[in-house]
Design a protein around this motif. Sequence first.
Motif, PDB file in Angstrom:
ATOM      1  N   HIS A  96      -1.090   9.450 -11.995  1.00  0.00           N
ATOM      2  CA  HIS A  96      -1.058   8.530 -10.850  1.00  0.00           C
ATOM      3  C   HIS A  96       0.326   7.911 -10.711  1.00  0.00           C
ATOM      4  O   HIS A  96       0.891   7.389 -11.677  1.00  0.00           O
ATOM      5  N   ARG A  97       0.886   8.004  -9.528  1.00  0.00           N
ATOM      6  CA  ARG A  97       2.185   7.402  -9.276  1.00  0.00           C
ATOM      7  C   ARG A  97       2.052   6.435  -8.116  1.00  0.00           C
ATOM      8  O   ARG A  97       2.005   6.844  -6.957  1.00  0.00           O
ATOM      9  N   PRO A  98       1.981   5.136  -8.383  1.00  0.00           N
ATOM     10  CA  PRO A  98       1.681   4.159  -7.342  1.00  0.00           C
ATOM     11  C   PRO A  98       2.664   4.192  -6.188  1.00  0.00           C
ATOM     12  O   PRO A  98       2.298   3.949  -5.059  1.00  0.00           O
ATOM     13  N   VAL A  99       3.937   4.483  -6.460  1.00  0.00           N
ATOM     14  CA  VAL A  99       4.931   4.404  -5.386  1.00  0.00           C
ATOM     15  C   VAL A  99       4.608   5.394  -4.278  1.00  0.00           C
ATOM     16  O   VAL A  99       4.747   5.110  -3.095  1.00  0.00           O
ATOM     17  N   LEU A 100       4.136   6.588  -4.676  1.00  0.00           N
ATOM     18  CA  LEU A 100       3.864   7.617  -3.682  1.00  0.00           C
ATOM     19  C   LEU A 100       2.593   7.360  -2.909  1.00  0.00           C
ATOM     20  O   LEU A 100       2.297   8.064  -1.953  1.00  0.00           O
ATOM     21  N   ALA A 101       1.806   6.341  -3.312  1.00  0.00           N
ATOM     22  CA  ALA A 101       0.551   6.052  -2.610  1.00  0.00           C
ATOM     23  C   ALA A 101       0.793   5.614  -1.181  1.00  0.00           C
ATOM     24  O   ALA A 101      -0.082   5.707  -0.338  1.00  0.00           O
ATOM     25  N   TRP A 102       2.003   5.145  -0.887  1.00  0.00           N
ATOM     26  CA  TRP A 102       2.285   4.670   0.477  1.00  0.00           C
ATOM     27  C   TRP A 102       2.653   5.817   1.409  1.00  0.00           C
ATOM     28  O   TRP A 102       2.592   5.673   2.621  1.00  0.00           O
ATOM     29  N   ARG A 141      -8.511   6.633   1.226  1.00  0.00           N
ATOM     30  CA  ARG A 141      -8.732   5.876  -0.011  1.00  0.00           C
ATOM     31  C   ARG A 141      -7.455   5.204  -0.495  1.00  0.00           C
ATOM     32  O   ARG A 141      -7.262   4.997  -1.696  1.00  0.00           O
ATOM     33  N   ASN A 142      -6.585   4.857   0.414  1.00  0.00           N
ATOM     34  CA  ASN A 142      -5.341   4.179   0.058  1.00  0.00           C
ATOM     35  C   ASN A 142      -5.536   2.689   0.322  1.00  0.00           C
ATOM     36  O   ASN A 142      -5.093   2.140   1.332  1.00  0.00           O
ATOM     37  N   TRP A 143      -6.222   2.022  -0.577  1.00  0.00           N
ATOM     38  CA  TRP A 143      -6.655   0.649  -0.340  1.00  0.00           C
ATOM     39  C   TRP A 143      -5.523  -0.367  -0.311  1.00  0.00           C
ATOM     40  O   TRP A 143      -5.585  -1.325   0.478  1.00  0.00           O
ATOM     41  N   PRO A 144      -4.472  -0.266  -1.116  1.00  0.00           N
ATOM     42  CA  PRO A 144      -3.381  -1.229  -0.999  1.00  0.00           C
ATOM     43  C   PRO A 144      -2.743  -1.239   0.385  1.00  0.00           C
ATOM     44  O   PRO A 144      -2.509  -2.294   0.970  1.00  0.00           O
ATOM     45  N   LEU A 182      -1.943  -3.806   5.745  1.00  0.00           N
ATOM     46  CA  LEU A 182      -1.948  -3.671   7.196  1.00  0.00           C
ATOM     47  C   LEU A 182      -3.043  -4.533   7.834  1.00  0.00           C
ATOM     48  O   LEU A 182      -2.837  -5.122   8.898  1.00  0.00           O
ATOM     49  N   ALA A 183      -4.201  -4.613   7.188  1.00  0.00           N
ATOM     50  CA  ALA A 183      -5.269  -5.459   7.711  1.00  0.00           C
ATOM     51  C   ALA A 183      -4.864  -6.930   7.669  1.00  0.00           C
ATOM     52  O   ALA A 183      -5.206  -7.702   8.573  1.00  0.00           O
ATOM     53  N   ALA A 239      -9.097  -1.144  -7.306  1.00  0.00           N
ATOM     54  CA  ALA A 239      -8.375  -1.577  -6.102  1.00  0.00           C
ATOM     55  C   ALA A 239      -9.070  -2.714  -5.377  1.00  0.00           C
ATOM     56  O   ALA A 239      -8.566  -3.197  -4.359  1.00  0.00           O
ATOM     57  N   ALA A 240     -10.222  -3.153  -5.857  1.00  0.00           N
ATOM     58  CA  ALA A 240     -10.999  -4.173  -5.154  1.00  0.00           C
ATOM     59  C   ALA A 240     -10.221  -5.456  -4.861  1.00  0.00           C
ATOM     60  O   ALA A 240     -10.349  -6.027  -3.774  1.00  0.00           O
ATOM     61  N   PRO A 241      -9.401  -5.973  -5.796  1.00  0.00           N
ATOM     62  CA  PRO A 241      -8.668  -7.214  -5.489  1.00  0.00           C
ATOM     63  C   PRO A 241      -7.786  -7.130  -4.248  1.00  0.00           C
ATOM     64  O   PRO A 241      -7.533  -8.156  -3.603  1.00  0.00           O
ATOM     65  N   TRP A 242      -7.323  -5.946  -3.909  1.00  0.00           N
ATOM     66  CA  TRP A 242      -6.499  -5.807  -2.709  1.00  0.00           C
ATOM     67  C   TRP A 242      -7.245  -6.253  -1.453  1.00  0.00           C
ATOM     68  O   TRP A 242      -6.631  -6.740  -0.503  1.00  0.00           O
TER      69      TRP A 242
END
Length: 408
Positions: A20-26, A203-206, A211-212, A246-249
């Motif tokens: 998992h690479r968080p940076v690429l999640a965006w 499934r990109n919750w952050p 955005l929300a 990811a729930a806290p997001w």
Amino acid sequence: MSVSAPPRPSAPAPHRPPAHRPVLAWRPVLAWRPGRADLEVLWLYLLTRIGLWTTAGAVRWLFPSDSQAREPASFLSPWQQWDWQHYLHIARDGYFPGQAGPWTAGWDNREAFLPGFPLTLRAVHTVVPDWAAAGALISFAAGGVAVLALARIARHHLPHPDAGRRTVLFLLLSPCAVFLAAGYTEALFLALALPAWLAAQRRNWPVAAVLAALACSVRVTGLFLAAALVLHFVRTAARDRRAWRAAPWLLLPALSPALFSWYLQARTGDWMAWKHAQERGWYRDFHTPWEAWSHTWEAAFHHLHPTGYALMWQAELLAMLAGLALLIVLVLRRRWPEALYIGLTLWALGTSYWYTSVPRSTLLWWPLWIGLASWSLRRPQVLTAYLCVAAPLATVVAITFLTGRWAG
């Protein structure tokens, strides 16, 4: 002679998911990779903008405020109507200029409007000196982002090569489409809400939460979007326990209204100042749904108001019926997150003294445009019927708004 058995083939290495690479999640949501389908959508968007601006130019000549005028009004004057003045005053002067506020006689109740669009307008104004041009530029750019996101959401749901373009066509020729080009909040909200929903589908919750949260600063409808995202997350997490990390997001969208309420309380002493301003200025105090329907029906058909206002209240009733029909379809198809979004929107709009801005709100009902596109792909005559009815209505509403009459 003994013959040795052939060597046993080695077992394939077990499949290991990539780290998992968080940076690429965006990247899946924010990356700009326009394909042919995206370019077709943008071309359609540009053509409809040309049509709207041509209509606005004709309005300057055909419907001047002075019937004896020999010169048309300024190029951007038709777009400076109604709510635009509130956004302009907030962006230029702030919410409480010169210690003015609800305690001042003749107060305009500007705190009823959330700060997202005025802050964006003020930022763009630093580059574009003309306020009206800055507002038009925001809506133009935001509208382009919105239609691309809408097309991608439609292609996610509908396995048809024309699904995205068809969905965008239904939106851009809808009766209240003029508000996507005006200096209003609809285009900016969709430019945030639709990519948020697209991120949730992936499934990109952050990204969806950020955005929300921004959408919540533009329109109160952002809270309904946040509720739909939470329900969508819960349904997804039930099948994948790792998703709960990811729930806290999903708490992030509540930050925008909380900060605005805190600001208003610090200035007015009232945590619900925005709601009370809505009640004073637009009769948005709570009434039962049947009372709201009755009051709107009386305004529409009992000859209590000028015909122009009565016609728009008739449009409010039709839009509410369309929303209820959409909600029923979503429930029957078990599209629970979208049904929650539409249901909360209808509850908010349908429990005031009377209906206000329901037709404009249809622009924000992306399940409606996807549903119509799906229907038209099965029955081609639906598209023909829609174009023959919606396009003339869109022109009428555009002229109504651009000439300063109440529309939508």
